[in-house]
Motif scaffolding. Structure first.
Motif, mmCIF file in Angstrom:
data_model
loop_
_atom_site.group_PDB
_atom_site.id
_atom_site.type_symbol
_atom_site.label_atom_id
_atom_site.label_comp_id
_atom_site.label_asym_id
_atom_site.label_seq_id
_atom_site.Cartn_x
_atom_site.Cartn_y
_atom_site.Cartn_z
ATOM 1 N N ARG A 18 0.827 -1.210 0.000
ATOM 2 C CA ARG A 18 0.000 0.000 0.000
ATOM 3 C C ARG A 18 0.859 1.256 0.000
ATOM 4 O O ARG A 18 0.662 2.166 -0.813
ATOM 5 N N ARG A 19 1.843 1.298 0.903
ATOM 6 C CA ARG A 19 2.698 2.486 0.986
ATOM 7 C C ARG A 19 3.502 2.702 -0.295
ATOM 8 O O ARG A 19 3.664 3.838 -0.739
ATOM 9 N N ALA A 20 3.986 1.626 -0.891
ATOM 10 C CA ALA A 20 4.757 1.750 -2.132
ATOM 11 C C ALA A 20 3.894 2.302 -3.261
ATOM 12 O O ALA A 20 4.325 3.174 -4.020
ATOM 13 N N LEU A 21 2.659 1.810 -3.356
ATOM 14 C CA LEU A 21 1.774 2.268 -4.428
ATOM 15 C C LEU A 21 1.286 3.696 -4.178
ATOM 16 O O LEU A 21 1.174 4.493 -5.119
ATOM 17 N N GLU A 22 1.026 4.035 -2.935
ATOM 18 C CA GLU A 22 0.634 5.407 -2.618
ATOM 19 C C GLU A 22 1.777 6.380 -2.885
ATOM 20 O O GLU A 22 1.542 7.524 -3.287
ATOM 21 N N ALA A 23 3.020 5.938 -2.709
ATOM 22 C CA ALA A 23 4.176 6.789 -2.996
ATOM 23 C C ALA A 23 4.236 7.151 -4.475
ATOM 24 O O ALA A 23 4.790 8.197 -4.833
ATOM 25 N N ASP A 24 3.649 6.299 -5.330
ATOM 26 C CA ASP A 24 3.581 6.590 -6.762
ATOM 27 C C ASP A 24 2.355 7.439 -7.105
ATOM 28 O O ASP A 24 2.093 7.704 -8.267
ATOM 29 N N GLY A 25 1.571 7.820 -6.095
ATOM 30 C CA GLY A 25 0.429 8.683 -6.323
ATOM 31 C C GLY A 25 -0.896 7.966 -6.519
ATOM 32 O O GLY A 25 -1.915 8.598 -6.775
ATOM 33 N N HIS A 26 -0.897 6.641 -6.394
ATOM 34 C CA HIS A 26 -2.131 5.877 -6.563
ATOM 35 C C HIS A 26 -3.004 5.976 -5.311
ATOM 36 O O HIS A 26 -2.504 6.139 -4.201
ATOM 37 N N SER A 27 -4.298 5.830 -5.517
ATOM 38 C CA SER A 27 -5.250 5.724 -4.416
ATOM 39 C C SER A 27 -5.443 4.233 -4.147
ATOM 40 O O SER A 27 -5.798 3.481 -5.062
ATOM 41 N N VAL A 28 -5.205 3.782 -2.916
ATOM 42 C CA VAL A 28 -5.230 2.352 -2.601
ATOM 43 C C VAL A 28 -6.283 2.069 -1.535
ATOM 44 O O VAL A 28 -6.258 2.657 -0.457
ATOM 45 N N HIS A 29 -7.198 1.165 -1.867
ATOM 46 C CA HIS A 29 -8.192 0.671 -0.913
ATOM 47 C C HIS A 29 -7.755 -0.731 -0.499
ATOM 48 O O HIS A 29 -7.524 -1.585 -1.355
ATOM 49 N N VAL A 30 -7.653 -0.981 0.801
ATOM 50 C CA VAL A 30 -7.099 -2.232 1.318
ATOM 51 C C VAL A 30 -8.210 -3.150 1.813
ATOM 52 O O VAL A 30 -9.129 -2.708 2.510
ATOM 53 N N THR A 31 -8.103 -4.446 1.462
ATOM 54 C CA THR A 31 -8.988 -5.481 1.987
ATOM 55 C C THR A 31 -8.132 -6.623 2.521
ATOM 56 O O THR A 31 -6.985 -6.790 2.116
ATOM 57 N N GLN A 32 -8.736 -7.438 3.409
ATOM 58 C CA GLN A 32 -7.974 -8.474 4.098
ATOM 59 C C GLN A 32 -8.089 -9.853 3.477
ATOM 60 O O GLN A 32 -7.369 -10.763 3.875
ATOM 61 N N ASP A 33 -9.022 -10.035 2.545
ATOM 62 C CA ASP A 33 -9.158 -11.348 1.908
ATOM 63 C C ASP A 33 -9.914 -11.205 0.588
ATOM 64 O O ASP A 33 -10.428 -10.129 0.263
ATOM 65 N N GLY A 34 -9.990 -12.302 -0.146
ATOM 66 C CA GLY A 34 -10.627 -12.277 -1.454
ATOM 67 C C GLY A 34 -12.109 -11.997 -1.410
ATOM 68 O O GLY A 34 -12.660 -11.328 -2.290
ATOM 69 N N SER A 35 -12.780 -12.493 -0.390
ATOM 70 C CA SER A 35 -14.217 -12.278 -0.260
ATOM 71 C C SER A 35 -14.531 -10.796 -0.063
ATOM 72 O O SER A 35 -15.441 -10.246 -0.699
ATOM 73 N N GLU A 36 -13.785 -10.150 0.808
ATOM 74 C CA GLU A 36 -13.973 -8.714 1.045
ATOM 75 C C GLU A 36 -13.667 -7.916 -0.221
ATOM 76 O O GLU A 36 -14.382 -6.968 -0.563
ATOM 77 N N ALA A 37 -12.626 -8.306 -0.934
ATOM 78 C CA ALA A 37 -12.271 -7.622 -2.180
ATOM 79 C C ALA A 37 -13.357 -7.797 -3.233
ATOM 80 O O ALA A 37 -13.697 -6.848 -3.946
#
Length: 120
Positions: A18-37
């Motif tokens: 998440r931090r690496a992708l946000e450092a590139d300016g992306h908006s990141v939504h985090v989920t804990q498993d495939g069902s939640e995603a």
């Protein structure tokens, strides 16, 4: 920049990616498993995501099954991550230009570069 949905059951990996992708300016939504995603991708009023970054080995719904269902959205790109060679073979079997696969261990630059290639 891209709207990214990140699914990984390992909190440390989730946070680093998440931090690496946000450092590139992306908006990141985090989920804990495939069902939640999957709920985020298919749910009523779901936000539109450009890229799904998911671990392959997860409880409830694994990353390959998640990708198969999520790819019903034609504009979505998928990055599958796994440290298990047999799971990577399943992931590679998706055979789509919308899908990229990286194996663990990977560097954060590997993830960032894979996402850049998917959205290019």
């Amino acid at each position: 920049m891209a709207r990214i949905l990140l699914a990984d059951d390992d909190a440390a990996t989730r946070d680093l990616v998440r931090r690496a992708l946000e450092a590139d300016g992306h908006s990141v939504h985090v989920t804990q498993d495939g069902s939640e995603a999957l709920d985020c991708v298919e749910g009523a009023g779901a936000q539109k995501f450009d890229v799904l970054v998911t671990d392959v080995e997860m409880p409830l719904l694994d990353g390959v099954a998640l990708a198969e269902r999520a790819l019903k959205q034609p504009s979505l790109r998928v990055l599958l991550m796994s440290g298990f060679s047999e799971q990577l073979e399943r992931a590679k079997a998706l055979k789509s230009a919308q899908v990229a696969v990286i194996s663990k261990p990977f560097t954060l630059e590997d993830v960032r570069a894979s996402v850049r290639r998917l959205i290019a």
